[in-house]
Design a protein around this motif. Structure first.
Motif, mmCIF file in Angstrom:
data_model
loop_
_atom_site.group_PDB
_atom_site.id
_atom_site.type_symbol
_atom_site.label_atom_id
_atom_site.label_comp_id
_atom_site.label_asym_id
_atom_site.label_seq_id
_atom_site.Cartn_x
_atom_site.Cartn_y
_atom_site.Cartn_z
ATOM 1 N N LYS A 19 0.829 -1.207 0.000
ATOM 2 C CA LYS A 19 0.000 0.000 0.000
ATOM 3 C C LYS A 19 0.864 1.257 0.000
ATOM 4 O O LYS A 19 0.551 2.229 -0.693
ATOM 5 C CB LYS A 19 -0.928 0.009 1.220
ATOM 6 N N ILE A 23 0.893 4.364 -2.707
ATOM 7 C CA ILE A 23 0.755 5.781 -2.367
ATOM 8 C C ILE A 23 1.913 6.582 -2.932
ATOM 9 O O ILE A 23 1.727 7.701 -3.448
ATOM 10 C CB ILE A 23 0.642 5.941 -0.840
ATOM 11 N N TYR A 96 -1.876 -0.213 -4.620
ATOM 12 C CA TYR A 96 -2.684 0.131 -3.454
ATOM 13 C C TYR A 96 -3.863 -0.833 -3.294
ATOM 14 O O TYR A 96 -4.154 -1.279 -2.182
ATOM 15 C CB TYR A 96 -3.196 1.569 -3.551
#
Length: 118
Positions: A19, A23, A96
């Motif tokens: 994740k 980002i 993500y």
């Protein structure tokens, strides 16, 4: 801690790392969009003599090919900056989404203490 708990904890850590990579890639795509906005909305200087040119979006000579301002900052260059952001946005969304789904799956797995054997 039992081996299955180690595997689950490792899976959760990898999911959160995935994740974070997503980002980061989104941030790179956002920087490309910011650079596009700067090129489009702010005045600039062009040519050998440093001619002042208005913002690309607010100029009256938008399609005048003989203008130094138009030829120095043409639309293909601006759209190239946006095209550069596309792979980063796609990869960021993929990373993500994969990390979020993996984290949810790992969150549903209970970490049980080892069963004592007799």
């Amino acid at each position: 801690m039992n081996p299955s708990a180690n595997i689950i904890m490792d899976l959760r850590e990898k999911a959160h790392a995935t994740k974070r990579i997503g980002i980061l890639l989104f941030a790179v795509a956002g920087l490309a969009w910011l650079w596009f906005a700067i090129l489009l909305l702010f005045p600039y200087t062009a040519g050998e003599h440093g001619r002042d040119c208005g913002a690309r979006i607010a100029t009256e000579r938008l399609h005048n090919e003989s203008s130094v301002c138009v030829t120095s900052r043409d639309w293909p260059e601006l759209l190239g900056v946006l095209a550069l952001s596309l792979p980063f946005a796609v990869a960021g969304s993929t990373f993500y989404a994969t990390g979020a789904a993996t984290a949810r799956i790992a969150g549903t797995m209970p970490i049980r203490p080892p069963v004592p054997t007799l």
